[in-house]
Every structure is written in structure tokens, then in C-alpha cells.
Scaffold this active site. Structure first.
Site, PDB file in Angstrom:
ATOM      1  N   CYS A   5      36.825  26.064  36.102  1.00  0.00           N
ATOM      2  CA  CYS A   5      36.175  24.781  35.825  1.00  0.00           C
ATOM      3  C   CYS A   5      34.659  24.886  35.917  1.00  0.00           C
ATOM      4  O   CYS A   5      34.115  25.713  36.643  1.00  0.00           O
ATOM      5  CB  CYS A   5      36.639  23.743  36.834  1.00  0.00           C
ATOM      6  SG  CYS A   5      38.427  23.605  36.914  1.00  0.00           S
ATOM      7  N   ARG A  52      32.916  29.607  30.798  1.00  0.00           N
ATOM      8  CA  ARG A  52      33.723  29.812  32.006  1.00  0.00           C
ATOM      9  C   ARG A  52      35.219  29.696  31.698  1.00  0.00           C
ATOM     10  O   ARG A  52      36.038  30.118  32.500  1.00  0.00           O
ATOM     11  CB  ARG A  52      33.330  28.775  33.063  1.00  0.00           C
ATOM     12  CG  ARG A  52      31.902  28.925  33.530  1.00  0.00           C
ATOM     13  CD  ARG A  52      31.477  27.770  34.383  1.00  0.00           C
ATOM     14  NE  ARG A  52      32.141  27.738  35.661  1.00  0.00           N
ATOM     15  CZ  ARG A  52      31.742  28.386  36.743  1.00  0.00           C
ATOM     16  NH1 ARG A  52      30.656  29.124  36.696  1.00  0.00           N
ATOM     17  NH2 ARG A  52      32.405  28.296  37.872  1.00  0.00           N
ATOM     18  N   TRP A 104      39.807  23.996  33.665  1.00  0.00           N
ATOM     19  CA  TRP A 104      40.733  25.094  33.386  1.00  0.00           C
ATOM     20  C   TRP A 104      41.961  24.787  34.222  1.00  0.00           C
ATOM     21  O   TRP A 104      41.922  24.860  35.453  1.00  0.00           O
ATOM     22  CB  TRP A 104      40.079  26.412  33.797  1.00  0.00           C
ATOM     23  CG  TRP A 104      40.805  27.642  33.367  1.00  0.00           C
ATOM     24  CD1 TRP A 104      40.736  28.245  32.140  1.00  0.00           C
ATOM     25  CD2 TRP A 104      41.679  28.457  34.162  1.00  0.00           C
ATOM     26  NE1 TRP A 104      41.525  29.371  32.123  1.00  0.00           N
ATOM     27  CE2 TRP A 104      42.112  29.529  33.349  1.00  0.00           C
ATOM     28  CE3 TRP A 104      42.137  28.387  35.469  1.00  0.00           C
ATOM     29  CZ2 TRP A 104      42.974  30.509  33.798  1.00  0.00           C
ATOM     30  CZ3 TRP A 104      43.012  29.364  35.923  1.00  0.00           C
ATOM     31  CH2 TRP A 104      43.417  30.420  35.089  1.00  0.00           C
ATOM     32  N   ASN A 127      35.774  21.687  41.325  1.00  0.00           N
ATOM     33  CA  ASN A 127      36.141  23.055  40.951  1.00  0.00           C
ATOM     34  C   ASN A 127      36.732  23.705  42.194  1.00  0.00           C
ATOM     35  O   ASN A 127      36.118  23.647  43.255  1.00  0.00           O
ATOM     36  CB  ASN A 127      34.887  23.809  40.472  1.00  0.00           C
ATOM     37  CG  ASN A 127      35.171  25.266  40.148  1.00  0.00           C
ATOM     38  OD1 ASN A 127      36.317  25.650  39.948  1.00  0.00           O
ATOM     39  ND2 ASN A 127      34.125  26.070  40.093  1.00  0.00           N
ATOM     40  N   GLY A 128      37.919  24.288  42.070  1.00  0.00           N
ATOM     41  CA  GLY A 128      38.546  24.924  43.233  1.00  0.00           C
ATOM     42  C   GLY A 128      39.981  24.476  43.340  1.00  0.00           C
ATOM     43  O   GLY A 128      40.550  23.920  42.392  1.00  0.00           O
ATOM     44  N   GLU A 167      39.041  50.613  30.729  1.00  0.00           N
ATOM     45  CA  GLU A 167      38.148  49.534  30.318  1.00  0.00           C
ATOM     46  C   GLU A 167      38.305  49.223  28.823  1.00  0.00           C
ATOM     47  O   GLU A 167      38.312  48.060  28.409  1.00  0.00           O
ATOM     48  CB  GLU A 167      36.691  49.910  30.665  1.00  0.00           C
ATOM     49  CG  GLU A 167      35.635  48.907  30.235  1.00  0.00           C
ATOM     50  CD  GLU A 167      35.827  47.506  30.828  1.00  0.00           C
ATOM     51  OE1 GLU A 167      36.684  47.319  31.710  1.00  0.00           O
ATOM     52  OE2 GLU A 167      35.122  46.592  30.368  1.00  0.00           O
ATOM     53  N   LYS A 199      39.429  45.619  27.375  1.00  0.00           N
ATOM     54  CA  LYS A 199      38.565  44.898  26.431  1.00  0.00           C
ATOM     55  C   LYS A 199      39.355  44.526  25.190  1.00  0.00           C
ATOM     56  O   LYS A 199      39.285  43.410  24.703  1.00  0.00           O
ATOM     57  CB  LYS A 199      37.401  45.826  26.068  1.00  0.00           C
ATOM     58  CG  LYS A 199      36.115  45.169  25.740  1.00  0.00           C
ATOM     59  CD  LYS A 199      35.224  44.912  26.913  1.00  0.00           C
ATOM     60  CE  LYS A 199      35.862  44.087  27.963  1.00  0.00           C
ATOM     61  NZ  LYS A 199      35.190  43.980  29.206  1.00  0.00           N
ATOM     62  N   GLU A 217      42.102  41.784  25.821  1.00  0.00           N
ATOM     63  CA  GLU A 217      41.664  40.438  26.182  1.00  0.00           C
ATOM     64  C   GLU A 217      41.073  39.671  25.007  1.00  0.00           C
ATOM     65  O   GLU A 217      41.212  38.455  24.952  1.00  0.00           O
ATOM     66  CB  GLU A 217      40.714  40.445  27.390  1.00  0.00           C
ATOM     67  CG  GLU A 217      39.357  41.040  27.172  1.00  0.00           C
ATOM     68  CD  GLU A 217      38.473  40.924  28.419  1.00  0.00           C
ATOM     69  OE1 GLU A 217      37.699  41.855  28.667  1.00  0.00           O
ATOM     70  OE2 GLU A 217      38.532  39.902  29.116  1.00  0.00           O
ATOM     71  N   HIS A 249      55.093  61.737  31.441  1.00  0.00           N
ATOM     72  CA  HIS A 249      55.927  61.289  32.569  1.00  0.00           C
ATOM     73  C   HIS A 249      56.542  59.916  32.315  1.00  0.00           C
ATOM     74  O   HIS A 249      56.876  59.201  33.252  1.00  0.00           O
ATOM     75  CB  HIS A 249      55.099  61.296  33.853  1.00  0.00           C
ATOM     76  CG  HIS A 249      54.612  62.668  34.203  1.00  0.00           C
ATOM     77  ND1 HIS A 249      55.430  63.630  34.748  1.00  0.00           N
ATOM     78  CD2 HIS A 249      53.404  63.256  34.016  1.00  0.00           C
ATOM     79  CE1 HIS A 249      54.740  64.744  34.908  1.00  0.00           C
ATOM     80  NE2 HIS A 249      53.513  64.547  34.462  1.00  0.00           N
ATOM     81  N   LYS A 304      35.707  33.043  32.700  1.00  0.00           N
ATOM     82  CA  LYS A 304      34.660  34.028  32.985  1.00  0.00           C
ATOM     83  C   LYS A 304      34.616  34.364  34.461  1.00  0.00           C
ATOM     84  O   LYS A 304      34.427  35.508  34.845  1.00  0.00           O
ATOM     85  CB  LYS A 304      33.320  33.459  32.522  1.00  0.00           C
ATOM     86  CG  LYS A 304      32.125  34.366  32.782  1.00  0.00           C
ATOM     87  CD  LYS A 304      32.133  35.547  31.846  1.00  0.00           C
ATOM     88  CE  LYS A 304      30.981  36.506  32.067  1.00  0.00           C
ATOM     89  NZ  LYS A 304      31.295  37.844  31.526  1.00  0.00           N
TER      90      LYS A 304
HETATM   91  C1  F6R Z   1      36.955  41.582  31.603  1.00  0.00           C
HETATM   92  C2  F6R Z   1      36.314  40.764  32.615  1.00  0.00           C
HETATM   93  C3  F6R Z   1      37.027  40.560  33.909  1.00  0.00           C
HETATM   94  C4  F6R Z   1      36.044  40.611  35.079  1.00  0.00           C
HETATM   95  C5  F6R Z   1      36.767  40.254  36.385  1.00  0.00           C
HETATM   96  C6  F6R Z   1      35.840  40.324  37.580  1.00  0.00           C
HETATM   97  O1  F6R Z   1      36.152  41.668  30.468  1.00  0.00           O
HETATM   98  O2  F6R Z   1      35.253  40.249  32.421  1.00  0.00           O
HETATM   99  O3  F6R Z   1      38.050  41.480  34.077  1.00  0.00           O
HETATM  100  O4  F6R Z   1      35.483  41.881  35.150  1.00  0.00           O
HETATM  101  O5  F6R Z   1      37.285  38.947  36.288  1.00  0.00           O
HETATM  102  O6  F6R Z   1      34.806  39.405  37.469  1.00  0.00           O
HETATM  103  P1  F6R Z   1      33.493  39.547  38.324  1.00  0.00           P
HETATM  104  O7  F6R Z   1      32.804  40.780  37.876  1.00  0.00           O
HETATM  105  O8  F6R Z   1      32.702  38.302  38.010  1.00  0.00           O
HETATM  106  O9  F6R Z   1      33.904  39.627  39.756  1.00  0.00           O
END
Ligand code: F6R
Length: 602
Positions: free
Chosen positions: A2, A27, A74, A100-101, A476, A480, A483, A499, A597
């Protein structure tokens, strides 16, 4: 998660709040709403879906007022719907709240309030805060806030308006971020700095258990005992431009393109700036092990950095997902350095892991992008990544900054531990200094990567393989891709394929094979041949990809770099690859479905 924005001042709050909500879109959200203190009560508009829908309703029936609160939700408790959207107003229409929370004891509180005859309009935990505050309200809004939050369990950032005080906006927080912005025409509360940057770069960072009381002429701060607090505003160095798309179709592409500058700034800071000063304050000889803990991509940065720390420093390194670390009763103590890696500094699991490490007496160091965030504030040592605001949900430049800082820290530790001579240290630093130019050269080849990505959108499943640091970047690259493109993807250490996973390989599976380690190139080649002979297509990504390859194989050839630091280049290629796959599929790249985010809840 949120997003909260609130305004009290001399201007009409509605367009200011709407614009702030747009800046918080990144976010992640599925509904939004706004409330202003009108002449005859609160005027509230709440709308499921994107902000465009909320904006359309506000155009059809405009609102205005000099104080208001807005929210992007959210969904956690209750489906995305108009009724469950914030702001929530108590049944007596006295108090309006954005939250938020997660209120963990909301069911108990709700049952008690319902027994008193209060009828709830939503399924949310957040409405409980508005209803509870109203039952506590006896004309003194500060006392009401203190009483109400005293009964809440869980986490909250709250923006609160009381109809009897149409000039006073209140904010309070626990375990969720809130900043207070100070502009010439009024004051703001917001979940994050980009929401207020158009108006001001002067902000207060609210701490847990602090109440901010804002009116159009200023902010006052109190403890939960109502004792006045002295706080000093900080000047944010992020520019407004850095939070705009700047002509790019997506923030993600803009942020990918910013990486040469981010790498340059990061290396510079580690050579002679604040990152160097922070690293110098640590004595690596004190530690018998290093633990890195983080979530998602930040965890992957830790996986890559472990190879570098272990190789250069010869110190054992463990990398743990923060969500696992927090509950495993980790064996750590005062001889452990725990490195928390986070872009937002507000990830709930990372915060919990940090608190666990602090409680066990470990030395904590954060590698964090958001200035003033919880992780930055509560770790013993902090090194900021200089990535600037990252708006796209999928991290790119913050990841690159994390990697570069961790590499520089490893070089510094290795030198202090006597594992590197001065000459060796300088040679490795020169390798790091060369990375931005090489990343620039790679980013000049977007057409080639775009072309390659265009041929990959129909795959149902894509596997990423690599060994050593290439394995970290396989993780990674796979994250990427899945997602933002919604293509199923997994990453494996090349040696693990046989394996189990190889049973999934069939005609028209794509395997992306990372190959940047000279000594391991033959091993990856042999993995590639094994999958190609079972029908897979193989896309090599790396500087050590074979010169000759079969017709089921192709390559994105990368500039050569030091093996340990090659992830800084291979990740850029994989980010672009994912970006163009998603762009070719016409997806909402900056705001992928279901993702937020900053993951501020468990
Ligand atoms: C993937 C991504 C997430 C963040 C994860 C940690 O592209 O952005 O996997 O890396 O949610 O977030 P932070 O770095 O803000 O703790």
C-alpha cells in the site's frame, strides 16, 4: 504494498494527492481512494482498479479541500473492491484513516466493536483502526490516537483526519515507512520520497512510536507519551527527474540504462567517498564468519557476493533468505558480521532478520538504497547504494549497485586481512572501474538483444544455468524473466541438471547458459550439449561462450571482464532480455501482476 499520501496546506489537496498516488503506483496496488475534509463532512471516493478509474470518477464529481488523504491498496485482508479500499471512515463519520501494514489482532478488536453495535462496511483489518479510534474519541484527537494505537498489534503506517480538526493531519507508524514532507505551500505525509519530490526535497523520517501533527504552517512531533520531540528535516538529494521516465517507455528500461552511471558512482564512493569511510570503520579480522541475508534479487546479489568474499577474503560466508533466517535460530554472535541487503530498507523479512541479528549481538551492516529506511537506521553500520529512486517493480540498477558495493567491500576486506597486496588490490579496483564503460558498450547493443528476445516469447518454460558467479546471475536472470514476462522459469547450477531437472528438457525448451568463467566454460558447454541433444535450444550469454556451436545454439557475447565481477555485465544483458520479452508480449512491465515494490508484510 500500500501507498499513503496526505496533504494539509494552502492549495487544493485533491490534485496534489492524485499526483502523489501516481508516484506511489510502483509499490503495487489493486484499488485506490481519496478523502478530503469537506464543509459538511468527509468527501470520500474509492475505486477498485487502476488510478485512471479513480481519476475518471473525480472528474465526473470533483472534490476539493485543503486537507486530504489518499491511498493505493494492495489487498491482504479482503478482496480488491471499492468497499475494501481506503480511506476508511468510522461509522460516526468523525475519523478517516489510511493504513499500510497489517493489524494482527483485528479480528478480536472487530468482534468487540461489533458487540458495541458498530457495523463494519468492509472486510479489512484497516477499518478496525478507524472504528476503534472513533470509539476512543472524546474530543482530544491526540489522546485518541495514543489510545487507539496502544491497542493495535501488528504493523502500521497511519494517516488520520478528524472532522473536528479540519486543519490537522496526523501520522503515526510502527514497522512501516512514513515520511513527512515540508513544502512552502503545505505539508505532506507519504510512504516514500518520490510521492512528494515535485513539491519538496525537505523531509522528516518518522520513527516507530512517533506521532506527527501537521497543519499548514508546520509539523510537530510527539512520543506516544505525548512528550514533544525535537526532529530535524533532511534534504533528499534525489532529483525530480530521477523519478520520471525521461522519455523512456518504461521506468525499467530507463533504470537499466542508468546502470553505467550507478556503477561509476558506486565504485567512486567505495574508492574515496562515503562507502569507503563506512568500510574503513569495520575491522574484518573481528569476524569469523559473514552472513548475508535478504529477499528476492537482493538475496541473489548476496549469492554472487559470497563467491567473491570467499575467494578474496578466505572467510566463510553464508547466504540466507531473510524469511528463513528469521525463524531458524541462527548460530551467530559478536564475531559474526551480518550483512542485510535491501533496496527499500523496508522489507518485512529483512527487518525481522536484522532485529534477530542485533538481538544476538552480531555486528550488522546494511547495504541499502532508501535513505532513512528502517534497515538503514537500525543496523550498526550502513552503506548506501547510490542508485537513486528505483520505480519499476523489478529491480535492476539497485541490484547492480548492491553487487558493486559488495565487490568493493570484499576487495577492501581482503586487503585489510592481508589476503591481497596493494598491487593486487589496485588491479582489482581497476577492473571494477572498467565495468561502467563495458556496461555502456553492452547497452549500445540493445537491438541485438531485442531481436534475440523477440524470438523467445513463445517459450512456455525457460531454464537458466551457470556455475559459480554465473549460477548467481542465472538465479537473478530467471527471477527477472518470470516476474515481468510471466514465462515459467527456473535457475540451476549447471552441475545439478543431471540430478533431476534434465527430465524436464524436451523439444522447444529454452536453456540460457551463462558462461563467463574461462575455467568452467567447457563444463557449461557440456551441459549445453546434453540439453541440446534432448531437444532444447541453448542461448549462451557470456564472454566465454564457445566460438563454434551447434545449430540449436546461439549467443549474446559479452565484453570480457574479471571472472568474479562478470555478473555486473551478464545481469545487464539478462535484464534487457527479460525486458524485451515482456515488451514483445505487451505486458505492464513496470507493474507486474500481484507484485509490490516494497514487501512490507510477511
Ligand atoms: C525482484 C525484486 C524483489 C526484491 C525483493 C527485496 O526484481 O525487486 O525480489 O529484490 O522484494 O526487496 P528489497 O531489496 O527492497 O528488500
Amino acid at each position: 504494498m500500500c501507498g499513503i499520501i496526505g496533504y494539509v496546506g494552502y492549495e487544493n489537496a485533491v490534485p496534489i494527492i492524485l499526483e502523489g498516488l501516481k508516484k506511489l503506483e510502483y509499490r503495487g496496488y489493486d484499488s485506490a481512494g481519496i478523502a478530503v475534509c469537506g464543509r459538511d463532512g468527509f468527501d470520500v471516493v474509492k475505486q477498485k482498479g487502476r488510478l485512471d478509474a479513480l481519476e475518471a470518477r473525480l472528474e465526473a464529481a470533483p472534490l476539493s479541500g485543503h486537507m486530504g488523504i489518499g491511498h493505493t491498496r494492495w489487498a491482504t485482508h479482503g478482496e480488491p473492491s471499492d468497499a475494501n479500499s481506503h480511506p476508511h471512515v468510522g461509522s460516526r463519520s468523525k475519523i478517516a484513516v489510511v493504513h499500510n501494514g497489517i493489524i494482527e489482532n483485528y479480528q478480536r478488536l472487530k468482534a468487540r466493536l461489533e458487540q458495541k453495535g458498530i457495523r463494519f462496511a468492509s472486510q479489512t483489518d484497516s477499518e478496525v483502526v478507524a472504528q476503534l479510534a472513533e470509539t476512543c474519541y472524546d474530543g482530544d484527537i491526540m489522546e485518541t490516537v495514543v489510545k487507539a494505537v496502544g491497542r493495535l498489534e501488528g504493523s502500521y503506517a497511519l494517516g488520520i483526519m478528524c472532522l473536528d480538526r479540519p486543519d490537522t493531519l496526523i501520522a503515526v507508524k510502527k514497522d512501516n515507512p512514513l515520511i513527512i514532507g515540508v513544502a512552502a505551500h503545505g505539508l505532506f505525509i507519504a510512504s516514500d520520497v518520490p510521492a512528494v519530490l515535485r513539491h519538496t526535497n525537505l523531509v522528516y523520517y518518522l520513527n516507530d512510536g512517533e506521532i506527527a501533527v501537521l497543519n499548514k504552517d508546520g509539523a510537530r512531533f510527539y512520543s506516544l507519551d505525548r512528550e514533544p520531540l525535537q526532529k530535524h528535516p533532511e534534504t533528499v538529494t534525489w532529483s525530480l527527474d530521477s523519478a520520471e521516465k525521461g522519455g523512456y517507455p518504461h521506468f525499467m528500461l530507463k533504470e537499466i540504462m542508468e546502470q553505467p552511471k550507478v556503477l561509476r558512482d558506486t565504485v567512486q564512493s567505495a574508492v574515496s567517498g562515503e562507502a569507503k569511510a563506512a568500510a574503513d570503520s569495520l575491522d574484518p579480522a573481528r569476524f569469523d564468519k559473514i552472513v548475508m541475508t535478504a529477499c528476492g534479487s537482493a538475496y541473489n546479489a548476496g549469492v554472487a557476493a559470497r563467491y567473491v568474499f570467499e575467494k578474496l577474503c578466505r572467510v566463510p560466508v553464508e547466504v540466507e533468505l531473510a524469511s528463513e533466517f528469521r525463524y531458524k535460530d541462527a548460530i551467530i554472535g559478536e564475531k559474526t558480521l551480518v550483512i542485510l541487503i535491501s533496496q527499500s530498507g523496508e522489507t518485512a523479512d529483512t527487518i525481522a532478520a536484522m532485529r534477530e541479528a542485533n538481538a544476538k549481538g552480531a555486528v550488522t551492516l546494511s547495504i541499502v538504497n532508501a535513505v532513512g529506511s528502517t534497515v538503514a537506521k537500525e543496523t550498526a553500520h550502513t552503506i548506501y547504494t547510490l542508485a537513486g529512486p528505483e520505480i519499476a517493480v523489478a529491480t535492476t540498477k539497485a541490484f547492480s549497485a548492491q553487487l558493486a558495493l559488495l565487490y568493493m567491500l570484499a576487495i577492501s576486506f581482503a586487503y585489510k586481512l592481508g589476503r591481497l597486496s596493494e598491487t593486487e588490490r589496485d588491479a582489482l579496483t581497476d577492473e571494477m572501474k572498467a565495468l561502467p564503460g563495458k556496461a555502456e558498450a553492452l547497452l549500445g547493443r540493445t537491438d541485438e538483444i531485442q531481436h534475440c528476445a523477440a524470438g523467445c516469447i513463445a517459450y512456455k518454460s525457460i531454464f537458466f544455468i551457470g556455475r559459480n558467479v554465473d549460477y548467481a546471475i542465472a538465479l537473478e536472470g530467471s527471477l527477472k524473466l518470470k516476474e515481468i514476462s510471466y514465462i515459467h522459469s527456473e535457475a540451476y547450477a549447471g552441475g545439478e541438471l543431471k540430478h533431476g531437472t534434465i527430465s524436464l528438457i524436451e523439444d522447444n525448451t529454452l536453456v540460457v547458459a551463462l558462461s563467463n568463467c574461462e575455467r568452467l566454460a567447457p563444463k557449461i558447454m557440456s551441459n549445453a550439449e546434453q540439453v541440446a541433444s534432448r531437444g532444447a535450444r541453448v542461448l549462451f550469454v557470456g564472454s566465454c561462450a564457445p566460438a563454434e556451436m551447434g545449430d540449436r545454439m546461439s549467443v549474446i557475447r559479452l565484453p570480457a571482464a574479471h571472472e568474479l565481477f562478470s555478473p555486473s555485465l551478464s545481469v545487464v544483458a539478462l535484464q534487457l532480455f527479460s525486458y524485451y520479452v515482456a515488451a514483445n508480449k505487451g505486458l505492464d512491465i513496470d507493474k507486474p501482476r500481484n507484485l509490490a515494490k516494497s514487501v512490507t508484510v510477511e
